[in-house]
Design an enzyme around this catalytic site. Structure first.
Site, PDB file in Angstrom:
ATOM      1  N   LYS A 146       0.831  -1.208   0.000  1.00  0.00           N
ATOM      2  CA  LYS A 146       0.000   0.000   0.000  1.00  0.00           C
ATOM      3  C   LYS A 146       0.868   1.263   0.000  1.00  0.00           C
ATOM      4  CE  LYS A 146      -0.885  -0.155   4.945  1.00  0.00           C
ATOM      5  NZ  LYS A 146      -1.842  -0.485   5.990  1.00  0.00           N
ATOM      6  N   GLY A 204      16.318  -2.497 -30.764  1.00  0.00           N
ATOM      7  CA  GLY A 204      17.076  -1.690 -31.721  1.00  0.00           C
ATOM      8  C   GLY A 204      18.547  -2.054 -31.772  1.00  0.00           C
ATOM      9  N   HIS A 259      11.096 -11.967 -20.295  1.00  0.00           N
ATOM     10  CA  HIS A 259      10.854 -10.783 -21.136  1.00  0.00           C
ATOM     11  C   HIS A 259      10.378  -9.629 -20.250  1.00  0.00           C
ATOM     12  CE1 HIS A 259       9.451  -8.101 -24.242  1.00  0.00           C
ATOM     13  NE2 HIS A 259      10.235  -8.788 -25.061  1.00  0.00           N
ATOM     14  N   GLY A 270      15.860  -8.360 -33.348  1.00  0.00           N
ATOM     15  CA  GLY A 270      14.823  -8.762 -34.294  1.00  0.00           C
ATOM     16  C   GLY A 270      14.990  -7.991 -35.590  1.00  0.00           C
ATOM     17  N   ASP A 288      10.658 -16.629 -29.649  1.00  0.00           N
ATOM     18  CA  ASP A 288       9.392 -16.073 -30.118  1.00  0.00           C
ATOM     19  C   ASP A 288       9.329 -14.602 -29.778  1.00  0.00           C
ATOM     20  OD1 ASP A 288       8.168 -18.311 -31.190  1.00  0.00           O
ATOM     21  OD2 ASP A 288       7.095 -18.849 -29.347  1.00  0.00           O
ATOM     22  N   ASP A 289       8.532 -13.866 -30.525  1.00  0.00           N
ATOM     23  CA  ASP A 289       8.210 -12.512 -30.111  1.00  0.00           C
ATOM     24  C   ASP A 289       7.274 -12.642 -28.903  1.00  0.00           C
ATOM     25  OD1 ASP A 289       8.483  -9.825 -30.303  1.00  0.00           O
ATOM     26  OD2 ASP A 289       7.307  -9.581 -32.125  1.00  0.00           O
TER      27      ASP A 289
HETATM   28  C1  1AE Z   1      13.384  -4.713 -24.652  1.00  0.00           C
HETATM   29  C2  1AE Z   1      12.559  -5.700 -25.434  1.00  0.00           C
HETATM   30  C3  1AE Z   1      12.978  -5.808 -26.879  1.00  0.00           C
HETATM   31  C4  1AE Z   1      12.094  -6.707 -27.666  1.00  0.00           C
HETATM   32  O1  1AE Z   1      11.259  -7.387 -27.133  1.00  0.00           O
HETATM   33  C5  1AE Z   1      12.191  -6.752 -29.090  1.00  0.00           C
HETATM   34  O2  1AE Z   1      11.291  -7.496 -29.714  1.00  0.00           O
HETATM   35  C6  1AE Z   1      13.151  -6.123 -29.803  1.00  0.00           C
HETATM   36  O3  1AE Z   1      13.141  -6.179 -31.162  1.00  0.00           O
HETATM   37  P1  1AE Z   1      14.106  -5.320 -32.063  1.00  0.00           P
HETATM   38  O4  1AE Z   1      15.473  -5.903 -32.013  1.00  0.00           O
HETATM   39  O5  1AE Z   1      14.095  -3.915 -31.560  1.00  0.00           O
HETATM   40  O6  1AE Z   1      13.517  -5.412 -33.439  1.00  0.00           O
END
Ligand code: 1AE
Length: 408
Positions: free
Chosen positions: A97, A335, A263, A357, A173-174
């Site tokens: 709280k 990124g 995640h 990704g 996986d995403d």
């Molecule tokens: C901090 C989480 C980043 C993430 O989940 C993710 O999918 C990153 O993807 P990219 O490398 O930015 O395309």
């Protein structure tokens, strides 16, 4: 003041109040979140409740904000005797709280070894994950499935193959992938296990697949066991969305004998406001390790969704601090591209996962080229070779640096 730190969890809060009110405020936190009331109790009752009473450890004024308002840090000790080994219990005690009581942020949490030892911590940790991959000498590389929603199992298997052929160590996986119709997790695990075995023969190295573990919370354990039985080599869990206790029980389960990747989805709602919530190193570092993550994904300081570098450093320090639990692999993310690998290794060291990704799938040579570019960058940095030099021998790295540049 307590002089027995082994008996207390020490929580430090940054808050705003009147300077003259700080002592009373600190005392009311210490008592209010432990024994509830104190001064009105008879002496005998006070004596019997003393072991459960919170104590004020420290009050420090940080900054004057206005004529009668300061920013201060207050540290309160909570007896371990009040707690059970559950992060739900820990958080409710130290910031239940209280988290709703005006401008206040939990900025530090010190846990005695006696309490830490009651948690499972990571089942595999850094040495266990590296051993499964047979890679010691360089940072690990993880590719994130992108464009998975709405794809058939055949299409996803093709994407898996393309990523794996780049030589990445893990494919995950995403976190937004919850498909139960076109390509349910059980079917993905089986198909990707076959693809991974073929590619392991071809490349002479394994690749782990982290399937997104989802479903009703009370089914998670059985589902995790089933996925592992079917051949899942790792699990991805949206820990904050499900709650730390979900991770803790999966990590403690001997039948879930695969690495668990935590995640950070939803965590910004806890750490994002500078004067409220809980510091990021606690949310994404300390508590993830305590609950048993083998890999902790967090926003890197340099990419698209960022965390200030000092916060990233504190988070990684919590994943590695000597506390009797296995250490956790940090995966600074969002990124991330090959040109950032020297910065990542400079800041977080060699025991990291390069997780990407967009920079895998957006590579001019496709996902396979993206993986190869990251691998070339990881190997170069591990040997102390500048990326520009390594790019002379690696076309994928050269193309990646041309597209995204280098930062260092
Ligand atoms: C901090 C989480 C980043 C993430 O989940 C993710 O999918 C990153 O993807 P990219 O490398 O930015 O395309």
């Amino acid at each position: 003041m307590s002089n027995d730190t082994a008996r207390y969890v020490l929580a430090t809060y940054e808050l705003e109040d009147r300077p003259g009110a700080l002592e009373q405020r600190a005392e009311s936190i210490a008592v209010g979140l432990t024994v509830g009331s104190w001064t009105d109790l008879p002496a005998a009752k006070q004596a019997s409740m003393q072991p459960y009473r919170g104590v004020v450890e420290r009050i420090e004024v940080q900054e004057e904000l206005a004529a009668d308002r300061v920013r201060a840090r207050i540290t309160v000790g909570y007896p371990v005797a009040n707690l059970v080994p559950s992060i739900a219990a820990l958080l409710t005690t130290v910031f239940g709280k209280l988290s709703m009581d005006g401008v206040i942020r939990l900025v530090d949490l010190r846990l005695p070894a006696t309490y830490v030892r009651q948690f499972p911590g990571p089942k595999l940790g850094v040495p266990g994950v590296r051993k499964r991959l047979g890679v010691d000498e360089r940072p690990l590389v993880m590719s994130i499935f992108k464009s998975c929603i709405g794809q058939t199992l055949d299409e996803l298997t093709q994407h898996f193959r393309e990523q794996a052929l780049g030589g990445v160590d893990l494919i995950k996986d995403d976190e937004i992938f919850f498909s139960e119709t076109l390509a349910p997790p059980e079917a993905r695990v089986q198909r990707f296990r076959e693809a991974a075995a073929d590619i392991a023969d071809e490349l002479g190295k394994p690749v782990l697949y982290a399937v997104n573990l989802s479903g009703p919370i009370f089914d998670l354990r059985d589902r995790a066991r089933r996925l592992v039985e079917l051949g899942a080599s790792a699990l991805l869990l949206n820990v904050v969305a499900f709650g730390y206790d979900a991770l803790q029980h999966l990590a403690a389960d001997p039948e879930v004998a695969v690495p668990i990747l935590a995640h950070p989805a939803v965590s910004g709602a806890l750490y994002g406001a500078p004067r409220h919530g809980i510091a990021s190193h606690i949310v994404l570092g300390q508590l993830m390790r305590l609950a048993g993550a083998d890999v902790a994904i967090f926003p890197s300081p340099y990419g698209s969704v960022t965390l200030p570098v000092e916060e990233g450093l504190a988070l990684v320090a919590a994943l590695r601090e000597t506390n009797g639990l296995r250490t956790v692999l940090p995966a600074p993310s969002a990124g991330v591209h090959p040109g950032l690998v020297p910065n990542i290794v400079r800041d977080f060291g060699h025991d990291v996962i390069l997780n990407a990704g967009g920079a895998i799938h957006g590579h001019p040579q496709g996902a396979t080229g993206g993986g190869r570019a990251f691998l070339a960058a990881a190997e170069a940095v591990a040997k102390g070779v500048p990326l520009a030099v390594a790019a002379e021998a690696s076309e994928p790295l050269r193309l990646a640096l041309e597209k995204w540049g280098a930062r260092a």
